[in-house]
Design a protein around this motif. Structure first.
Motif, PDB file in Angstrom:
ATOM      1  N   GLU A   1       0.831  -1.201   0.000  1.00  0.00           N
ATOM      2  CA  GLU A   1       0.000   0.000   0.000  1.00  0.00           C
ATOM      3  C   GLU A   1       0.869   1.258   0.000  1.00  0.00           C
ATOM      4  OE1 GLU A   1      -2.919   2.380   2.992  1.00  0.00           O
ATOM      5  OE2 GLU A   1      -2.951   0.199   3.144  1.00  0.00           O
ATOM      6  N   PRO A   2       1.356   1.706  -1.183  1.00  0.00           N
ATOM      7  CA  PRO A   2       2.072   2.978  -1.238  1.00  0.00           C
ATOM      8  C   PRO A   2       1.085   4.142  -1.220  1.00  0.00           C
ATOM      9  CG  PRO A   2       1.949   2.031  -3.410  1.00  0.00           C
ATOM     10  CD  PRO A   2       1.285   1.050  -2.481  1.00  0.00           C
ATOM     11  N   ASP A   3       1.575   5.336  -0.974  1.00  0.00           N
ATOM     12  CA  ASP A   3       0.752   6.537  -0.951  1.00  0.00           C
ATOM     13  C   ASP A   3       0.354   6.903  -2.378  1.00  0.00           C
ATOM     14  OD1 ASP A   3      -0.345   9.038  -0.789  1.00  0.00           O
ATOM     15  OD2 ASP A   3       1.216   9.882   0.491  1.00  0.00           O
ATOM     16  N   ALA A   4      -0.936   6.791  -2.698  1.00  0.00           N
ATOM     17  CA  ALA A   4      -1.395   7.060  -4.066  1.00  0.00           C
ATOM     18  C   ALA A   4      -1.592   8.539  -4.342  1.00  0.00           C
ATOM     19  CB  ALA A   4      -2.701   6.314  -4.324  1.00  0.00           C
ATOM     20  N   SER A   5      -1.817   9.345  -3.301  1.00  0.00           N
ATOM     21  CA  SER A   5      -2.135  10.756  -3.526  1.00  0.00           C
ATOM     22  C   SER A   5      -0.934  11.553  -4.013  1.00  0.00           C
ATOM     23  CB  SER A   5      -2.668  11.383  -2.233  1.00  0.00           C
ATOM     24  OG  SER A   5      -1.655  11.443  -1.245  1.00  0.00           O
ATOM     25  N   SER A   6       0.282  11.055  -3.749  1.00  0.00           N
ATOM     26  CA  SER A   6       1.489  11.792  -4.137  1.00  0.00           C
ATOM     27  C   SER A   6       1.946  11.479  -5.552  1.00  0.00           C
ATOM     28  CB  SER A   6       2.623  11.472  -3.147  1.00  0.00           C
ATOM     29  OG  SER A   6       2.261  11.894  -1.848  1.00  0.00           O
ATOM     30  N   PHE A   7       1.258  10.556  -6.205  1.00  0.00           N
ATOM     31  CA  PHE A   7       1.539  10.259  -7.606  1.00  0.00           C
ATOM     32  C   PHE A   7       0.468  10.916  -8.480  1.00  0.00           C
ATOM     33  CE2 PHE A   7       3.685   6.713  -5.469  1.00  0.00           C
ATOM     34  CZ  PHE A   7       4.910   6.734  -6.119  1.00  0.00           C
ATOM     35  N   PRO A   8       0.782  11.169  -9.758  1.00  0.00           N
ATOM     36  CA  PRO A   8      -0.247  11.747 -10.639  1.00  0.00           C
ATOM     37  C   PRO A   8      -1.488  10.861 -10.684  1.00  0.00           C
ATOM     38  CG  PRO A   8       1.912  11.768 -11.704  1.00  0.00           C
ATOM     39  CD  PRO A   8       2.060  10.958 -10.453  1.00  0.00           C
ATOM     40  N   HIS A   9      -2.651  11.469 -10.482  1.00  0.00           N
ATOM     41  CA  HIS A   9      -3.885  10.681 -10.483  1.00  0.00           C
ATOM     42  C   HIS A   9      -5.011  11.362 -11.243  1.00  0.00           C
ATOM     43  CE1 HIS A   9      -5.284  13.412  -7.348  1.00  0.00           C
ATOM     44  NE2 HIS A   9      -4.161  13.170  -6.683  1.00  0.00           N
TER      45      HIS A   9
ATOM     46  N   CYS B   1      13.277  -6.778  -6.344  1.00  0.00           N
ATOM     47  CA  CYS B   1      12.261  -5.971  -7.026  1.00  0.00           C
ATOM     48  C   CYS B   1      11.145  -6.866  -7.559  1.00  0.00           C
ATOM     49  CB  CYS B   1      12.887  -5.186  -8.169  1.00  0.00           C
ATOM     50  SG  CYS B   1      14.148  -4.003  -7.636  1.00  0.00           S
ATOM     51  N   ILE B   2       9.922  -6.559  -7.156  1.00  0.00           N
ATOM     52  CA  ILE B   2       8.747  -7.336  -7.549  1.00  0.00           C
ATOM     53  C   ILE B   2       7.914  -6.488  -8.500  1.00  0.00           C
ATOM     54  CG2 ILE B   2       6.694  -8.538  -6.706  1.00  0.00           C
ATOM     55  CD1 ILE B   2       8.269  -8.427  -3.874  1.00  0.00           C
ATOM     56  N   PRO B   3       7.870  -6.795  -9.792  1.00  0.00           N
ATOM     57  CA  PRO B   3       7.068  -6.006 -10.737  1.00  0.00           C
ATOM     58  C   PRO B   3       5.591  -6.049 -10.361  1.00  0.00           C
ATOM     59  CG  PRO B   3       8.628  -7.398 -11.916  1.00  0.00           C
ATOM     60  CD  PRO B   3       8.636  -7.850 -10.479  1.00  0.00           C
ATOM     61  N   THR B   4       4.952  -4.891 -10.316  1.00  0.00           N
ATOM     62  CA  THR B   4       3.564  -4.821  -9.885  1.00  0.00           C
ATOM     63  C   THR B   4       2.758  -3.835 -10.723  1.00  0.00           C
ATOM     64  OG1 THR B   4       3.975  -3.030  -8.300  1.00  0.00           O
ATOM     65  CG2 THR B   4       4.214  -5.276  -7.482  1.00  0.00           C
ATOM     66  N   ILE B   5       1.455  -3.983 -10.632  1.00  0.00           N
ATOM     67  CA  ILE B   5       0.551  -2.955 -11.124  1.00  0.00           C
ATOM     68  C   ILE B   5       0.324  -1.960  -9.993  1.00  0.00           C
ATOM     69  CG2 ILE B   5      -0.576  -4.524 -12.750  1.00  0.00           C
ATOM     70  CD1 ILE B   5      -2.974  -4.591 -10.765  1.00  0.00           C
ATOM     71  N   PHE B   6      -0.275  -0.812 -10.304  1.00  0.00           N
ATOM     72  CA  PHE B   6      -0.536   0.221  -9.295  1.00  0.00           C
ATOM     73  C   PHE B   6      -1.929   0.780  -9.534  1.00  0.00           C
ATOM     74  CE2 PHE B   6       0.495   4.821  -7.953  1.00  0.00           C
ATOM     75  CZ  PHE B   6       0.146   4.584  -6.632  1.00  0.00           C
ATOM     76  N   VAL B   7      -2.814   0.600  -8.554  1.00  0.00           N
ATOM     77  CA  VAL B   7      -4.207   1.039  -8.709  1.00  0.00           C
ATOM     78  C   VAL B   7      -4.642   1.848  -7.488  1.00  0.00           C
ATOM     79  CG1 VAL B   7      -4.844  -0.913 -10.163  1.00  0.00           C
ATOM     80  CG2 VAL B   7      -5.128  -1.085  -7.680  1.00  0.00           C
ATOM     81  N   SER B   8      -5.701   2.625  -7.680  1.00  0.00           N
ATOM     82  CA  SER B   8      -6.243   3.422  -6.580  1.00  0.00           C
ATOM     83  C   SER B   8      -7.047   2.532  -5.630  1.00  0.00           C
ATOM     84  CB  SER B   8      -7.148   4.527  -7.134  1.00  0.00           C
ATOM     85  OG  SER B   8      -8.366   3.968  -7.606  1.00  0.00           O
TER      86      SER B   8
ATOM     87  N   ARG C   1      -4.728   6.266   0.071  1.00  0.00           N
ATOM     88  CA  ARG C   1      -4.514   4.834  -0.118  1.00  0.00           C
ATOM     89  C   ARG C   1      -4.516   4.424  -1.591  1.00  0.00           C
ATOM     90  NH1 ARG C   1      -7.754   0.981   3.800  1.00  0.00           N
ATOM     91  NH2 ARG C   1      -6.220   1.885   5.202  1.00  0.00           N
ATOM     92  N   GLY C   2      -3.566   3.573  -1.951  1.00  0.00           N
ATOM     93  CA  GLY C   2      -3.481   2.942  -3.262  1.00  0.00           C
ATOM     94  C   GLY C   2      -2.827   1.588  -3.077  1.00  0.00           C
ATOM     95  N   TYR C   3      -2.861   0.763  -4.101  1.00  0.00           N
ATOM     96  CA  TYR C   3      -2.327  -0.591  -3.946  1.00  0.00           C
ATOM     97  C   TYR C   3      -1.407  -0.955  -5.106  1.00  0.00           C
ATOM     98  CZ  TYR C   3      -6.000  -1.220  -0.448  1.00  0.00           C
ATOM     99  OH  TYR C   3      -6.807  -1.092   0.646  1.00  0.00           O
ATOM    100  N   THR C   4      -0.348  -1.654  -4.758  1.00  0.00           N
ATOM    101  CA  THR C   4       0.466  -2.322  -5.771  1.00  0.00           C
ATOM    102  C   THR C   4       0.200  -3.813  -5.644  1.00  0.00           C
ATOM    103  OG1 THR C   4       2.343  -2.320  -4.220  1.00  0.00           O
ATOM    104  CG2 THR C   4       2.301  -0.594  -5.918  1.00  0.00           C
TER     105      THR C   4
END
Length: 710
Positions: free
Chosen positions: A114-122, A151-158, A132-135
């Protein structure tokens, strides 16, 4: 000085690349060796079929990954993802659990974070306070070790499930083109169960000395030189292309290739490009998702390795004016699970009709969605390159070569083609029998943005700093849409009593006719083509904010929605993010220009002007002719005033635009009222002053010093 620095020697772990290729990758081989057969089977099902990995399986995989990573000295892990910033992102967590006093890595940590989603372009999808956002782990792309980090390749969603990255829509587009392509393939071969997009990314880049880079605030701040007069010698002798690679650069290349091979990146080609200090690296083809991940990783790797060699890699599309910019040629094809490249001509009659079907579908897709394809490669930096007589124009067109063009023309006209045997080609297309098609032996057209090159299509207009997932997602979606429509049209023909092959040919003839305007075999750089393209109704969208308008088109929203790749909300967000990104980049460059001009160039020019005045007065006092000195003073004074006038006007325009609340109007204003109106004017006068001012006083490192690295 560069020559006084100790040489960095790249030493491979072994004399053979095969001995260390992929040693930093937890790939299929490592999985098979370390996982129970039942667990390995579930992983393969997740990779091949998209099956969900259950909790117990994730725990076993996490345990095996941790043991493998720690055996290589790894202490931390991260979810490696690709937010809409254009670069990659990572947050490192330690295996070590201080409370338990041992190293831990749970299956839940592997699968999701759960990285911080608000600090990335949305683009407004998330409010600032809703962080809250999820990888989530992407099993189809291998886990790897980079900089002693797992390093684990992931998707990133809200939090609400919208895609906030490049990978999520790419993976969805892979599914949609697979489904659509299978429908066509099974008209020819009922054994086809899967079609996978394949990609090979040719990465162009510049390399300059790190110390010289640090002296140029414009390079540091914006990635390109906003000022700089062309050196007496640039690329006009055409001696750099495929020339001997400078020793220092070759050492750097060898070093990053070694590291790339350890990471399983199949780089195979390196060479000098056209411009001085410009180079290219290219891998062999891979599955598209893995190829995109590898290209993103490669750009990061190159930059880090360059630091060791006191070099700086420039990935900006146009870091230097007057010489070629850099692209990222995306070579795209479709491969069946039966081992057939659908763009590869064959000696099989069935496969050659299939080949033509997929070629025609792709051409039709580009024609139907030319503006969308143009928008997919739009950026502030790529605008400097497109249409600059060094790269494909902003006009989308398709190059097929004379042989294939002749085939399609005859097929459209007669439904049958016969090209007499020439030096090395012979093709005959009939409804009942299609013999071998030999690969097109015509020249490749480097002025075309989208060209057929033998067994693949090469999208040449993609910028060097871009994430290839963006344009490749669009390409997958638009071709899938045409394939679906094509399958329906063939089915209608067959329902009307037509034999299958005749039905296919009838549909191909219609699609060829409908998309003919997009095909162009000539010089894409020429003014004649721009005029001809306009007559054909083809767009020439030279500026990013105007090119991005297509994302607001109802048909485009429906297209992505039907493909289940991007929702209307996600498209709107991406449109806004790209516009904001454009505004910020032009704004930064504008500020850099103003700072350098007002605080560096003009004070230096005035200082030099005063010295000229002193000299002119001295000559006059001695009764000597000072006419030449006076003329120089006038010329210097003129350009000083022009720089001041245009910089101040540009600042005023910027202030006015910053009050505009509508992001579309603000972005278009930054294009027309800031960039187009003032950038070239200011640069022209500053570059003229560079020619006049004594080299000893000029405040900026010059092109001749940066571009000829040895």
């Amino acid at each position: 000085m560069a020559q006084d620095r100790p040489k960095v020697v790249a030493t491979p772990p072994s004399g053979r690349i095969s001995d260390y290729f992929g040693t930093l990758v937890f790939g299929l081989k490592q999985m098979k060796e370390s996982l129970a057969p039942s667990v390995f089977k579930k992983v393969m099902e997740a990779i091949d079929k998209g099956s969900k990995i259950d909790t117990s399986t994730a725990e076993e995989i996490a345990s095996a990954v941790k043991v493998w990573a720690m055996s290589k000295g790894v202490t931390h892990y991260t979810h490696w993802f690709q937010p809409l910033t254009g670069s990659t992102a990572e947050k490192h967590d330690a295996f070590f659990d201080a409370h338990a006093g041992i190293e831990k890595f749970k299956g839940s940590a592997l699968v999701q974070q759960e990285p911080d989603a608000s600090s990335f372009p949305h683009g407004g999808i998330r409010s600032t306070f809703e962080a809250r956002g999820y990888t989530a782990w992407d099993p189809s792309s291998p886990i790897f070790i980079f900089d002693k980090t797992l390093c684990i390749p992931t998707i990133f969603v809200s939090y609400t499930g919208e895609a906030l990255d490049y990978k999520t829509p790419l993976l969805k587009s892979v599914e949609t083109i697979n489904d659509a392509a299978i429908g066509i393939c099974q008209l020819f071969d009922r054994n086809v169960r899967k079609v996978t997009p394949s990609l090979g990314v040719e990465q162009e880049y510049f390399v300059i000395d790190k110390a010289l880079f640090a002296t140029r605030p414009d390079l540091v701040m914006s990635g390109r030189t906003v000022f700089g007069h062309n050196p007496a010698r640039g690329q006009q002798l055409e001696d750099h292309y495929f020339g001997s690679i400078p020793t220092r650069v070759k050492d750097f290349m060898m070093d990053f290739e070694i590291e790339a091979h350890k990471l399983g990146i199949p780089v195979s080609t390196r060479h000098n490009e056209v411009a001085p200090s410009q180079f290219e690296v290219a891998p062999v083809f891979e599955e598209i998702n893995k190829a995109v991940d590898h290209n993103q990783l490669l750009m990061d790797l190159m930059s880090k390795v360059a630091e060791k060699h006191n070099l700086k890699v420039l990935l900006h599309e146009k870091p230097f004016a007057g010489v070629n910019g850099s692209g990222k040629h995306n070579n795209w094809s479709l491969i069946t699970d039966t081992g057939v490249n659908l763009f590869q001509p064959s000696n099989s009659a069935r496969e050659n009709l299939q080949f033509l079907t997929f070629v025609v579908a792709t051409v039709k897709a580009v024609y139907d969605n030319a503006d969308l394809l143009r928008a997919s490669i739009a950026s502030a930096s790529n605008d400097f390159r497109l249409g600059a007589n060094e790269a494909p124009p902003a006009i989308m067109s398709v190059f097929l070569g004379s042989t294939l063009t002749g085939v399609l023309d005859e097929l459209e006209k007669n439904g049958n083609v016969k090209i007499e045997k020439g030096d090395n080609m012979y093709m005959k297309l009939g409804i009942s029998k299609i013999p071998e098609i030999i690969l097109d032996n015509t020249d490749r057209n480097r002025t075309s943005p989208f060209a057929f090159t033998g067994n693949k299509f090469e999208f040449r207009a993609v910028g060097s700093s871009a994430n290839s997932a963006g344009p490749m997602t669009v390409l997958n979606v638009i071709v899938a849409e045409v394939l679906r429509n094509m399958a329906k049209d063939i089915e209608k023909e067959m329902a009307g009593g037509k034999e299958k092959k005749i039905a296919i040919v009838n549909v191909l003839r219609k699609y060829i006719k409908d998309s003919k305007k997009i095909r162009f075999e000539g010089d894409g750089y020429s003014e004649e083509w721009a005029k001809e393209a306009e007559k054909r109704g083809l767009s020439n969208l030279k500026s990013t904010p105007f090119a991005l308008d297509v994302y607001q088109d109802k048909k485009v929203i429906e297209l992505f929605g039907k493909a289940n790749v991007l929702t209307a909300i996600e498209l709107h967000a991406r449109h806004e993010i790209m516009l904001e990104n454009y505004i910020k980049k032009v704004q930064i460059e504008s500020r850099v220009m103003g700072d350098l001009a007002l605080n560096h160039v003009i004070p230096t020019a005035i200082q030099y002007q005063n010295k000229l005045i002193e000299n002119a007065n001295g000559l006059k006092g001695l009764g000597l002719d000072n006419k030449a000195a006076v003329e120089t003073i006038k010329e210097v004074s003129k350009h000083i005033e022009l720089v001041k006038e245009n910089v101040n006007a540009m600042i005023d325009a910027r202030k006015k635009l910053n009050k505009e609340e509508d992001v579309v109007k603000r972005a278009k204003g930054y294009s027309t009222e800031v960039k187009e109106k003032y950038f070239d004017k200011i640069r022209y006068s500053v570059d003229k002053l560079e020619l006049f001012v004594d080299d000893e006083f000029w405040p900026l490192v010059k092109y001749r010093e940066m571009l000829f690295i040895k």
